[in-house]
Design an enzyme around this catalytic site. Sequence first.
Site, PDB file in Angstrom:
ATOM      1  N   ASP A 195       7.856   0.119 -13.661  1.00 16.72           N
ATOM      2  CA  ASP A 195       7.602   0.815 -12.402  1.00 16.72           C
ATOM      3  C   ASP A 195       8.869   1.642 -12.212  1.00 16.72           C
ATOM      4  O   ASP A 195       9.921   1.092 -11.867  1.00 16.72           O
ATOM      5  CB  ASP A 195       7.440  -0.179 -11.254  1.00 16.72           C
ATOM      6  N   HIS A 196       8.785   2.943 -12.460  1.00 13.40           N
ATOM      7  CA  HIS A 196      10.042   3.692 -12.566  1.00 13.40           C
ATOM      8  C   HIS A 196      10.813   3.747 -11.241  1.00 13.40           C
ATOM      9  O   HIS A 196      12.002   4.012 -11.228  1.00 13.40           O
ATOM     10  CB  HIS A 196       9.815   5.084 -13.176  1.00 13.40           C
ATOM     11  N   HIS A 205       4.648   1.489  -6.665  1.00 11.97           N
ATOM     12  CA  HIS A 205       5.920   1.925  -6.084  1.00 11.97           C
ATOM     13  C   HIS A 205       6.108   1.478  -4.623  1.00 11.97           C
ATOM     14  O   HIS A 205       7.145   0.938  -4.258  1.00 11.97           O
ATOM     15  CB  HIS A 205       6.046   3.447  -6.140  1.00 11.97           C
TER      16      HIS A 205
HETATM   17  C1  BG6 Z   1       4.172   8.469 -10.750  1.00 10.68           C
HETATM   18  C2  BG6 Z   1       2.830   8.937 -10.290  1.00 10.68           C
HETATM   19  O1  BG6 Z   1       4.163   7.088 -10.971  1.00 10.68           O
HETATM   20  O2  BG6 Z   1       5.135   8.754  -9.754  1.00 10.68           O
HETATM   21  C3  BG6 Z   1       2.861  10.420  -9.977  1.00 10.68           C
HETATM   22  O3  BG6 Z   1       1.869   8.691 -11.306  1.00 10.68           O
HETATM   23  C4  BG6 Z   1       3.961  10.729  -9.004  1.00 10.68           C
HETATM   24  O4  BG6 Z   1       1.617  10.853  -9.460  1.00 10.68           O
HETATM   25  C5  BG6 Z   1       5.278  10.136  -9.477  1.00 10.68           C
HETATM   26  O5  BG6 Z   1       4.080  12.140  -8.901  1.00 10.68           O
HETATM   27  C6  BG6 Z   1       6.350  10.277  -8.423  1.00 10.68           C
HETATM   28  O6  BG6 Z   1       7.569   9.877  -8.972  1.00 10.68           O
HETATM   29  P1  BG6 Z   1       8.941  10.478  -8.438  1.00 10.68           P
HETATM   30  O7  BG6 Z   1       9.976   9.758  -9.214  1.00 10.68           O
HETATM   31  O8  BG6 Z   1       8.878  11.950  -8.704  1.00 10.68           O
HETATM   32  O9  BG6 Z   1       8.968  10.178  -6.978  1.00 10.68           O
END
Ligand code: BG6
Length: 514
Positions: A189-190, A252
Site C-alpha cells: 500500500d504505497h 489508503h
Molecule cells: C493509487 C490509485 O493507489 O493511488 C490511483 O490506484 C491514485 O487511482 C493513486 O491516483 C494516488 O496516489 P498518490 O500517491 O498520487 O496520492
Amino acid sequence: MGTGMTTKDHPEPTVFIIFGGGGDLTWRKLVPALFSLHLEKSLPEQVAILAVDAAELTDAALRHRLHDGAKQFGRAQGWKAADWAAFAEDIHYCHGDFNNPKTYAALAKRLEEIDRDWGKRAEHIFYLATPPAFFGVIPDRLGEAGLARERERARIVIEKPIGRDLESARALNATLGGNFHETQIFRIDHYLGKETVRNILAFRFANPLFEPIWNRRYVDHVAITVAEEVGVEHRGSYYEHAGALRDMVQNHLLQLLCLVAMEPPVSFQPDEIRNRKVDVQHAIRPIRHEEVHETTVRGQYGAGWIRGQRVRAYREEVGVSHDSITPTFAAIKLFVDNWRWQGVPFYLRTGKRLGRHVSEISIRFRAVPHQAFPPEATFNWQPARLVICIQPDEGIVLKFQAKQPGPKIRLRPVDMRFSYQESFKAPSPDAYETLLWDVMARDTTLFMRVDQVEAAWSLLAPVLEVWAASSPNDFPNYASGSWGPETAEGLIARDGRTWTLPTLLHEPPIDEKM
Ligand code: BG6
C-alpha cells in the site's frame, strides 16, 4: 529505512524479477525508485533487474524506455549519463508468457547462471507489476518451478487490487499462501511508504504531549481527505472495475485511519505494529446494509475546470463506458468502537477531479466547555484543530486561538506550523524507494498482512453490495474542480459539522490575507 528489528543494513546480492517489466508501473515507479536507490548507493553491490514480459523487446529498447521513465518520473536530479549506464547494464529483458511453465523454467535457469557468475546465492524478489488477471497464476507457477521454496531467499511483492471483494481477496491470499509463507509476502500500500504517513507514528509515540488528548474526551471528530486533481488518466479500463471505494478507501484511507486511531505499540516489531492496526480495523463498527445510504456518499465527475483548463467528464474518458456508474468519489462515516474512540466520528472522503490535490488528516478538538469570553471577542472563534498534511505540502499544523493585537480582547485562529521543507534539508524519498528497500531488508512493517486486507474488505462489503444493488441515477453528480457531490456536505452537515478547506502550510500571515 525500515522500522523493525529484522532490518539489515546491507542488503544481500539481489535479483529483482519484475513481471510486467515492460509496463507502466515499472516505467513510472519501480525503475525510477531503484535508480534513486542506486544513486544513493543503497542497492547491494551485486544486483540485477530481470524484466519479464510478453512483448517483443530487446535489452536496448527496454533500457531506452526505462531511461526515459527515470528522467520523467525520478526524484533524483543532476545525474550523469554514466550513472544511468552503470545502473542500466544490470537490467535485462526476458521474453515470456506469464501462463507458460516454460517461462519459469527459463527463469530458474537464468537465476542459476547469475548465481554462478556472482559466485554467490542471490536473493530473489518477484514483483507482480502485471494486470491483476495474472496475480493468481504467477505465484502458482513460481511455486511449481520451485522458485518460492526457500523462505530466506524468495520474496513476492504484490500491488493492489488484492481482490475486488472479500471472497476474491481470500482466494488470492490462499494462492499466495499456498506457495509462499506470509513472511515472504509483501502486499504494497504505497501510502504507507510516504514519509508524512510514517511520521504519524513518530508524532504520536515519540511525543508524550499529545497522547493524553488523543481520545474521545478531547477529540470531536477526525476528517481524512485524499483529493486528487487528476482524472483516471490512461487507466480507464482498470478503474471502471474498481471505483473510488476499492481504489482508495479499502486501502489508503483505512490505513491512515488505523495509524491515527491505533493504540501505542509495545515495540517497533513489524507484527506488533500490524497487530495494533488490525485491532483498530476489528473495532470499526460494522456498517449495516440499511445504513449504507445514510453513512456513505458516492459520486462521479462531470466535465468542469481544473486550474483554468476545461476537462472532460469521467464518462468521456478512454476505456470508460458512456453510461458508467463507477464512482470516482466516495465518502464514508465510521466509528471505532473502543474505549478511546467511542462516539467520535471518522469522516473519510476521496475523489478524482476535485478542487485541489491535497491529502490531509484533520483532528478537530472539542469546544471549550464554557465560553467565558464575551460574544464580540469570539466572533472569529474556531475550535482547535491539528492537521497532518500528507501531500503535496508536507507537515503538521496546529490551529488554535490567539488574542488579536489591540486594546480589546478579540480572538482569532492562528497556526503553529512544522514544514518538512523548512525543517529538513534532505528531500523525502519517494514511497517506492522506502518500500523497495524494506523488501530487500525483509522488513514487513509497512506492508499489508493477510488479515488486514481481509478485515478491510469485510468492513466495506455491505457498502459494495448495496451500491451494486442500487444504480445511482444522478451520475455525474459533481463538476470537475468542485469538492464532490453536495450530498457529501450533507453527510457531515447532518452532524452539525463541516469539511474544512485544505490547510496550506505556506499560507500568508493573517494580516497579509486581510
Ligand atoms: C493509487 C490509485 O493507489 O493511488 C490511483 O490506484 C491514485 O487511482 C493513486 O491516483 C494516488 O496516489 P498518490 O500517491 O498520487 O496520492
